[in-house]
Design a protein around this motif. Structure first.
Motif, PDB file in Angstrom:
ATOM      1  N   THR A   1      -5.561  -3.672   2.737  1.00 13.93           N
ATOM      2  CA  THR A   1      -5.892  -2.375   3.327  1.00 13.93           C
ATOM      3  C   THR A   1      -7.240  -1.916   2.770  1.00 13.93           C
ATOM      4  O   THR A   1      -7.643  -2.329   1.687  1.00 13.93           O
TER       5      THR A   1
ATOM      6  N   PRO B   1      -4.560   0.058  -2.224  1.00 13.19           N
ATOM      7  CA  PRO B   1      -5.146  -1.161  -1.645  1.00 13.19           C
ATOM      8  C   PRO B   1      -5.225  -2.317  -2.631  1.00 13.19           C
ATOM      9  O   PRO B   1      -5.261  -3.484  -2.219  1.00 13.19           O
TER      10      PRO B   1
ATOM     11  N   HIS C   1       0.846  -1.205   0.000  1.00  9.50           N
ATOM     12  CA  HIS C   1       0.000   0.000   0.000  1.00  9.50           C
ATOM     13  C   HIS C   1       0.884   1.259   0.000  1.00  9.50           C
ATOM     14  O   HIS C   1       0.671   2.186  -0.787  1.00  9.50           O
TER      15      HIS C   1
ATOM     16  N   HIS D   1     -10.693  -6.390   1.243  1.00  8.81           N
ATOM     17  CA  HIS D   1     -10.489  -5.677   2.525  1.00  8.81           C
ATOM     18  C   HIS D   1     -11.229  -6.328   3.697  1.00  8.81           C
ATOM     19  O   HIS D   1     -11.164  -5.830   4.815  1.00  8.81           O
TER      20      HIS D   1
ATOM     21  N   CYS E   1     -10.829  -1.972  -0.533  1.00  9.24           N
ATOM     22  CA  CYS E   1     -10.608  -2.817  -1.708  1.00  9.24           C
ATOM     23  C   CYS E   1     -11.662  -3.893  -1.855  1.00  9.24           C
ATOM     24  O   CYS E   1     -11.720  -4.841  -1.078  1.00  9.24           O
TER      25      CYS E   1
END
Ligand code: PLP
Length: 369
Positions: free
Chosen positions: A230, A270, A44, A224, A233
């Motif tokens: 992260t 992400p 990220h 995510h 996403c």
């Protein structure tokens, strides 16, 4: 806004204090998000300023998005699937219904057949798109009743929705039966696997939910959530690689002339995070993560039942639900409650065995008070 800027030290002292007000993941049992994997955080940071909304400027990041779609296409048994990285399940579900609507231009009062268990993002999508949502009742096992779904379909139905991993009870709808119904009625069939898409393929006995099932048109999956990427996403996948082009609009001043995404500016960071986790862990690593989450879910259910809190359902995935009074939950633990008022705990990767035992001990102590 301040007239004169603050010093960096002063500013970060303030930000650090605000960050401390956030809850510690150690006590968060209610979330479908988790602490991102370290490789996701590293990836990220490397892609921090990239914008997938103008892919000609960031061809490297754009190729990672294509790779992510390829990885999911292969995992979901359709190597040539189309798709793109969204901001999460909500955007993927909105886009799926937009796609369904775009295929049926002549229908004046379109409706969508969705299970009662559907995530509230479908309410937003129907509201935005002027669609009637027809809720399908669940069976006693908290799964959508396929016969009841068939009974709600009429000539104005533009989409059938099934959930692979319901938000509240962690159940997988009968996707093969729903796929048959979709084929019979020549219907667009969207599977919301925002949660389950990164769990089911790694189970010892995975239930059929993906493109291997005839009739599935699109799938939503969220790196995510159980993908430990992260935030934000998500990913929408289409069996037909060209389907998304039906949403194309002209984008005259970008490096591409058309786009089908909902958001304009989109973060590459992400997406790099999501791909990093998949490639770092591989099938073996993901199987180990999912096996751990399932084991912790079983232990939590057994422990809670020993304390006298009966399960509400035997989940397909790592979501445990119980009959329990709100006062029984000690501070500072954060749990959630379903629409049917069941206690709900999601055994995400950060809810490891030690946290499950700590929660069970706290529940026992609370009982004694
Ligand atoms: N679909 C399902 C099954 C979910 O569980 C969720 C969120 O928990 C969503 C969609 C919405 O995802 P997001 O909050 O990432 O938009």
């Amino acid at each position: 806004m301040l007239n004169k800027g603050q010093s960096e030290e002063e500013l970060f002292a303030f930000l650090a204090q605000k960050r401390q007000e956030d809850l510690d993941h150690d006590f968060i049992l209610s979330s479908m998000c988790t602490i991102p994997h370290s490789v996701a955080v590293r990836a990220h940071c490397l892609f921090m300023e990239t914008n997938l909304g103008d892919p000609g400027l960031f061809p490297g990041s754009f190729s990672l998005e294509k790779l992510l779609v390829q990885r999911f296409g292969t995992l979901f048994h359709c190597k040539n699937a189309g798709g793109y990285a969204t901001s999460g399940g909500t955007e993927s579900n909105i886009q799926a219904l937009r796609l369904a609507k775009a295929q049926c231009s002549g229908i004046v009062a379109p409706n969508v057949v969705v299970p009662e268990s559907a995530h509230f993002s479908f309410k937003k999508a129907c509201d935005m798109l002027g669609l009637e949502a027809r809720p399908v009742p669940l069976g006693s096992d908290f799964r959508m009743d396929a016969d009841a779904a068939a009974g709600l379909i009429d000539k104005n139905t533009i989409c059938l929705v099934g959930i692979a991993g319901t938000t509240e009870y962690g159940m997988v709808d009968p996707i093969p039966a729903l796929g048959k119904i979709a084929v019979q009625h020549d219907l667009f069939f969207h599977v919301d696997a925002a949660f389950g898409g990164m769990v089911i393929p790694f189970l010892d006995r995975p239930s059929p939910f993906d493109f291997a099932v005839g009739g599935v048109t699109t799938i939503a999956v969220d790196p995510h959530k159980m993908g430990m990427s992260t935030i934000p996403c998500g990913c929408i996948l289409t069996r037909d690689p060209d389907l998304l082009n039906s949403l194309n609009i002209d984008t005259p001043y970008l490096t591409v002339k058309q786009e089908y995404t909902l958001a304009g500016t989109r973060p590459g960071a992400p997406v790099a995070g999501a791909l990093a986790v998949l490639d770092y862990l591989g099938m073996e690593g993901m199987r180990a993560v999912v096996a751990g989450c399932m084991k912790n879910t079983e232990r939590l259910i057994a422990g809670m039942e020993t304390l006298g809190y009966q399960r509400a359902a035997t989940p397909d995935l790592n979501v445990a639900t119980f009959t329990c009074a709100k006062e029984a939950i000690p501070a500072p633990w954060r749990v959630s409650w379903t629409r049917k008022n069941h206690l709900r705990i999601v055994c995400m990767p950060h809810v490891h065995a030690g946290r499950v035992e700590a929660f069970l001990r706290a529940m026992q102590e609370q009982k004694k008070r």
